[in-house]
Design a protein around this motif. Structure first.
Motif, PDB file in Angstrom:
ATOM      1  N   LEU A  39       5.327  -9.578   8.538  1.00  0.00           N
ATOM      2  CA  LEU A  39       3.784  -9.315   8.815  1.00  0.00           C
ATOM      3  C   LEU A  39       3.023 -10.632   8.438  1.00  0.00           C
ATOM      4  CD1 LEU A  39       3.796  -5.595   7.427  1.00  0.00           C
ATOM      5  CD2 LEU A  39       3.659  -6.354   9.799  1.00  0.00           C
ATOM      6  N   PRO A  40       2.022 -10.780   9.267  1.00  0.00           N
ATOM      7  CA  PRO A  40       1.275 -12.135   8.755  1.00  0.00           C
ATOM      8  C   PRO A  40       0.487 -11.990   7.352  1.00  0.00           C
ATOM      9  CG  PRO A  40       0.049 -10.889  10.554  1.00  0.00           C
ATOM     10  CD  PRO A  40       1.462 -10.184  10.255  1.00  0.00           C
ATOM     11  N   ASP A  41       0.570 -13.170   7.011  1.00  0.00           N
ATOM     12  CA  ASP A  41      -0.023 -13.365   5.540  1.00  0.00           C
ATOM     13  C   ASP A  41      -1.588 -12.792   5.475  1.00  0.00           C
ATOM     14  OD1 ASP A  41       2.263 -14.387   4.491  1.00  0.00           O
ATOM     15  OD2 ASP A  41       1.299 -16.467   4.641  1.00  0.00           O
ATOM     16  N   TRP A  42      -2.409 -13.111   6.533  1.00  0.00           N
ATOM     17  CA  TRP A  42      -3.838 -12.684   6.603  1.00  0.00           C
ATOM     18  C   TRP A  42      -4.086 -10.978   6.398  1.00  0.00           C
ATOM     19  CZ3 TRP A  42      -5.859  -9.085   9.985  1.00  0.00           C
ATOM     20  CH2 TRP A  42      -5.288  -8.748  11.257  1.00  0.00           C
ATOM     21  N   ARG A  43      -3.130 -10.316   6.929  1.00  0.00           N
ATOM     22  CA  ARG A  43      -2.998  -8.887   6.447  1.00  0.00           C
ATOM     23  C   ARG A  43      -2.774  -8.487   4.932  1.00  0.00           C
ATOM     24  NH1 ARG A  43      -3.491  -5.107  10.629  1.00  0.00           N
ATOM     25  NH2 ARG A  43      -3.314  -5.895  12.789  1.00  0.00           N
ATOM     26  N   LEU A  44      -2.235  -9.263   4.562  1.00  0.00           N
ATOM     27  CA  LEU A  44      -1.649  -8.426   2.852  1.00  0.00           C
ATOM     28  C   LEU A  44      -2.825  -8.674   2.236  1.00  0.00           C
ATOM     29  CD1 LEU A  44       0.619  -7.902   0.997  1.00  0.00           C
ATOM     30  CD2 LEU A  44       0.691 -10.559   0.554  1.00  0.00           C
ATOM     31  N   ASP A  45      -2.935  -7.172   1.642  1.00  0.00           N
ATOM     32  CA  ASP A  45      -4.087  -7.299   0.421  1.00  0.00           C
ATOM     33  C   ASP A  45      -3.351  -7.507  -0.869  1.00  0.00           C
ATOM     34  OD1 ASP A  45      -5.985  -6.539  -0.642  1.00  0.00           O
ATOM     35  OD2 ASP A  45      -5.879  -4.230  -0.575  1.00  0.00           O
ATOM     36  N   ASP A  46      -2.553  -6.703  -1.270  1.00  0.00           N
ATOM     37  CA  ASP A  46      -1.755  -6.801  -2.812  1.00  0.00           C
ATOM     38  C   ASP A  46      -0.699  -6.159  -3.219  1.00  0.00           C
ATOM     39  OD1 ASP A  46      -3.260  -4.476  -3.340  1.00  0.00           O
ATOM     40  OD2 ASP A  46      -3.309  -5.065  -5.252  1.00  0.00           O
ATOM     41  N   LEU A  47      -0.051  -6.397  -3.975  1.00  0.00           N
ATOM     42  CA  LEU A  47       0.842  -5.515  -4.781  1.00  0.00           C
ATOM     43  C   LEU A  47       0.611  -4.764  -5.723  1.00  0.00           C
ATOM     44  CD1 LEU A  47       4.079  -4.805  -4.969  1.00  0.00           C
ATOM     45  CD2 LEU A  47       4.253  -6.704  -6.323  1.00  0.00           C
ATOM     46  N   MET A  48       0.269  -3.598  -5.478  1.00  0.00           N
ATOM     47  CA  MET A  48      -0.165  -2.741  -6.683  1.00  0.00           C
ATOM     48  C   MET A  48       0.986  -1.957  -7.346  1.00  0.00           C
ATOM     49  SD  MET A  48      -2.607   0.822  -6.688  1.00  0.00           S
ATOM     50  CE  MET A  48      -1.450   1.788  -6.067  1.00  0.00           C
ATOM     51  N   VAL A  49       1.196  -1.914  -8.669  1.00  0.00           N
ATOM     52  CA  VAL A  49       2.585  -1.537  -9.398  1.00  0.00           C
ATOM     53  C   VAL A  49       2.095  -0.267 -10.067  1.00  0.00           C
ATOM     54  CG1 VAL A  49       4.398  -1.955 -10.760  1.00  0.00           C
ATOM     55  CG2 VAL A  49       3.666  -3.770  -9.274  1.00  0.00           C
ATOM     56  N   SER A  50       2.763   0.631 -10.144  1.00  0.00           N
ATOM     57  CA  SER A  50       2.189   1.928 -11.031  1.00  0.00           C
ATOM     58  C   SER A  50       3.609   2.406 -11.653  1.00  0.00           C
ATOM     59  CB  SER A  50       1.644   3.069 -10.126  1.00  0.00           C
ATOM     60  OG  SER A  50       2.666   3.575  -9.236  1.00  0.00           O
ATOM     61  N   PHE A  51       3.083   2.789 -13.077  1.00  0.00           N
ATOM     62  CA  PHE A  51       4.051   3.744 -13.987  1.00  0.00           C
ATOM     63  C   PHE A  51       3.566   5.194 -13.692  1.00  0.00           C
ATOM     64  CE2 PHE A  51       4.967   5.505 -18.015  1.00  0.00           C
ATOM     65  CZ  PHE A  51       6.209   5.883 -17.936  1.00  0.00           C
ATOM     66  N   ALA A  52       4.227   5.906 -13.460  1.00  0.00           N
ATOM     67  CA  ALA A  52       3.591   7.411 -13.688  1.00  0.00           C
ATOM     68  C   ALA A  52       4.756   8.523 -14.386  1.00  0.00           C
ATOM     69  CB  ALA A  52       3.782   8.059 -12.157  1.00  0.00           C
ATOM     70  N   THR A  53       3.940   9.309 -15.171  1.00  0.00           N
ATOM     71  CA  THR A  53       4.786  10.265 -15.957  1.00  0.00           C
ATOM     72  C   THR A  53       4.974  11.410 -14.888  1.00  0.00           C
ATOM     73  OG1 THR A  53       2.661  11.196 -16.607  1.00  0.00           O
ATOM     74  CG2 THR A  53       3.788   9.341 -18.099  1.00  0.00           C
ATOM     75  N   PRO A  54       5.858  12.429 -15.514  1.00  0.00           N
ATOM     76  CA  PRO A  54       6.044  13.739 -14.851  1.00  0.00           C
ATOM     77  C   PRO A  54       4.686  14.362 -14.386  1.00  0.00           C
ATOM     78  CG  PRO A  54       7.742  13.591 -16.278  1.00  0.00           C
ATOM     79  CD  PRO A  54       6.593  12.291 -16.475  1.00  0.00           C
ATOM     80  N   GLN A  55       4.590  14.915 -13.118  1.00  0.00           N
ATOM     81  CA  GLN A  55       3.316  15.521 -12.698  1.00  0.00           C
ATOM     82  C   GLN A  55       2.260  14.475 -12.468  1.00  0.00           C
ATOM     83  OE1 GLN A  55       3.870  18.707 -11.443  1.00  0.00           O
ATOM     84  NE2 GLN A  55       5.892  18.146 -12.438  1.00  0.00           N
ATOM     85  N   GLY A  56       2.312  13.241 -12.633  1.00  0.00           N
ATOM     86  CA  GLY A  56       1.496  12.577 -12.378  1.00  0.00           C
ATOM     87  C   GLY A  56       1.392  11.998 -10.810  1.00  0.00           C
ATOM     88  N   GLY A  57      -0.096  12.033 -10.281  1.00  0.00           N
ATOM     89  CA  GLY A  57      -0.138  11.722  -9.080  1.00  0.00           C
ATOM     90  C   GLY A  57      -1.820  11.603  -8.769  1.00  0.00           C
ATOM     91  N   VAL A  58      -2.218  11.259  -7.608  1.00  0.00           N
ATOM     92  CA  VAL A  58      -3.618  11.178  -7.200  1.00  0.00           C
ATOM     93  C   VAL A  58      -3.958  12.350  -6.371  1.00  0.00           C
ATOM     94  CG1 VAL A  58      -3.963   8.836  -7.574  1.00  0.00           C
ATOM     95  CG2 VAL A  58      -3.334   9.631  -5.327  1.00  0.00           C
ATOM     96  N   GLY A  59      -3.150  13.184  -5.958  1.00  0.00           N
ATOM     97  CA  GLY A  59      -3.522  14.467  -5.140  1.00  0.00           C
ATOM     98  C   GLY A  59      -3.500  14.027  -3.715  1.00  0.00           C
ATOM     99  N   PRO A  60      -3.645  14.682  -2.431  1.00  0.00           N
ATOM    100  CA  PRO A  60      -3.684  14.537  -1.184  1.00  0.00           C
ATOM    101  C   PRO A  60      -4.845  13.588  -0.765  1.00  0.00           C
ATOM    102  CG  PRO A  60      -4.462  16.830  -1.622  1.00  0.00           C
ATOM    103  CD  PRO A  60      -4.073  16.351  -2.817  1.00  0.00           C
ATOM    104  N   HIS A  61      -4.627  12.630   0.006  1.00  0.00           N
ATOM    105  CA  HIS A  61      -5.599  11.597   0.123  1.00  0.00           C
ATOM    106  C   HIS A  61      -5.330  10.870   1.363  1.00  0.00           C
ATOM    107  CE1 HIS A  61      -3.151   9.203  -2.359  1.00  0.00           C
ATOM    108  NE2 HIS A  61      -3.380   8.050  -1.607  1.00  0.00           N
ATOM    109  N   ILE A  62      -6.162  10.089   2.078  1.00  0.00           N
ATOM    110  CA  ILE A  62      -6.236   9.498   3.147  1.00  0.00           C
ATOM    111  C   ILE A  62      -6.473   7.958   3.148  1.00  0.00           C
ATOM    112  CG2 ILE A  62      -6.645   9.246   5.534  1.00  0.00           C
ATOM    113  CD1 ILE A  62      -6.978  12.035   5.805  1.00  0.00           C
ATOM    114  N   ASP A  63      -5.930   6.807   3.111  1.00  0.00           N
ATOM    115  CA  ASP A  63      -5.909   5.640   3.162  1.00  0.00           C
ATOM    116  C   ASP A  63      -6.484   4.950   4.580  1.00  0.00           C
ATOM    117  OD1 ASP A  63      -5.576   5.467   0.298  1.00  0.00           O
ATOM    118  OD2 ASP A  63      -3.516   5.307   0.864  1.00  0.00           O
TER     119      ASP A  63
END
Length: 380
Positions: free
Chosen positions: A103-127
């Motif tokens: 995929l072309p470089d101009w489209r790249l936003d970033d690399l987001m890294v997450s560490f999540a504990t059990p039951q961790g999440g952000v719920g149903p959403h749309i990007d």
């Protein structure tokens, strides 16, 4: 460490990219995380790095913005740490990012890294952007729904969550599995055990962003001062005629049709990053003689993480766009411009070719002293 993506790229681009979600089990064989949870936590303690903790609640979430000093208060479940633009700071993520560079470089936003504990999440959403979600250590349960008109959670227009949806994808991601989600598809992740996840986002500019960049450019460069003129024929005291409306719209169209203006605006916009780069200017600054000597001894120059070096096809000038700036070269052919834009490293041969022209050598020296490129001992 090499990251080889197990994916039929032509088939993906034809049938899935910006069309429908896809699960790729075993996308990365024997996947090894490029960083540990402790290293991620350390990044979240740095003021210059964007981070947040999302605490999961029954019907909502709570967000704490970083930097953080301690994580003990959050307990052992129902939260996750998210750190943005990790690829700007950790060179070891380069090969992971390169595996998706079809995929072309101009489209790249970033690399987001997450560490999540059990039951961790952000719920149903749309990007509103494309995202690849790569599972590292641990397991997470993901559901993805079809496009549709989804109401905000609890009919609250301020809520980032949507109501629950019927899953079209229901999968548990394990290390090395990859989930692709185009814009507009509702999704929800739930952590089954302590997990590392890698979200690689791809964005395209909106109309608002394009017009905003046009306005900023015109103001900064004292351009776009042509006023509308016409003979007063069809306008009456309280009415703006169709011909007047059309004529004013043509003023805007003329700006876009002027390639010298539009190319400059577009190149600057697309080469910018949403998150700050890790730029460290050379101290002390290199002289042109020192730069030439280092290049002559086969030292490679690497661009810093996340830096976008772009050229526009059939541009009106021989130039590159880097981090929102335009760099105009002297007597440089299209093939060399493309090589610089496409390669994350400048070989000694390419750097020497640039130094053979005084103007181009000054540009290269400026890049190095600004901290956009650095001498990479690993590439020597």
């Amino acid at each position: 460490m090499p990251y080889s993506l197990n994916l039929d790229i032509p088939a993906f681009l034809q049938h899935y990219w910006q069309q429908k979600p896809l699960v790729i089990k075993g996308a990365y064989s024997d996947f090894i995380d490029p960083l540990s949870p402790d290293e991620l936590a350390g990044m979240a303690m740095e003021a210059e790095i964007s981070s947040r903790i999302v605490v999961t609640k029954a019907d909502d979430w709570h967000v704490d913005q970083g930097p953080f000093e301690d994580f003990a208060e959050y307990g052992d479940s129902h939260w996750q740490l998210l750190v943005q633009a990790v690829n700007h700071y950790l060179p070891q993520t380069d090969e992971l990012m390169d595996s998706l560079r079809f995929l072309p470089d101009w489209r790249l936003d970033d690399l987001m890294v997450s560490f999540a504990t059990p039951q961790g999440g952000v719920g149903p959403h749309i990007d509103n952007y494309d995202v690849f979600i790569l599972q590292g250590e641990g397991r997470r349960h993901w559901v993805v729904g079809d496009k549709g008109n989804y109401k905000p959670r609890g009919n609250n227009p301020q809520s980032p969550l949507v109501e629950d949806f019927e899953p079209m994808i229901d999968v548990v991601l394990e290390p090395g599995d990859l989930l692709y989600i185009p814009p507009g598809y509702p999704h929800r992740g739930n952590t089954l055990e302590p997990s590392m996840s890698y979200s690689i986002g791809y964005r395209a500019p909106s109309q608002q962003e394009l017009f905003g960049e046009v306005a900023d450019f015109l103001l900064d460069h004292s351009r776009g001062q042509q006023r509308f003129t016409s003979a007063i024929k069809e306008d009456t005291q309280g009415q703006v005629s169709l011909s007047t409306q059309s004529g004013m719209a043509q003023l805007l169209t003329a700006l876009i049709e002027d390639k010298s203006t539009y190319n400059d605006i577009l190149g600057r916009l697309l080469s910018q990053n949403r998150f700050d780069l890790d730029i460290s200017p050379s101290d002390p600054a290199y002289s042109s003689e020192e730069l030439a000597k280092l290049i002559a001894t086969d030292n490679h120059l690497s661009r810093i993480g996340g830096l976008k070096v772009l050229r526009l096809e059939q541009d009106v000038q021989p130039r590159l766009f880097i981090n929102g700036e335009a760099w105009l070269f002297s007597e440089l052919d299209e093939a060399t411009l493309s090589e610089i834009a496409n390669s994350k490293q400048l070989s000694p041969q390419l750097a020497t070719a640039l130094c053979n022209n005084q103007h181009n050598a000054a540009i290269l020296l400026d890049w190095v002293n600004q901290g956009l490129y650095y001498f990479d001992a690993d590439e020597a």
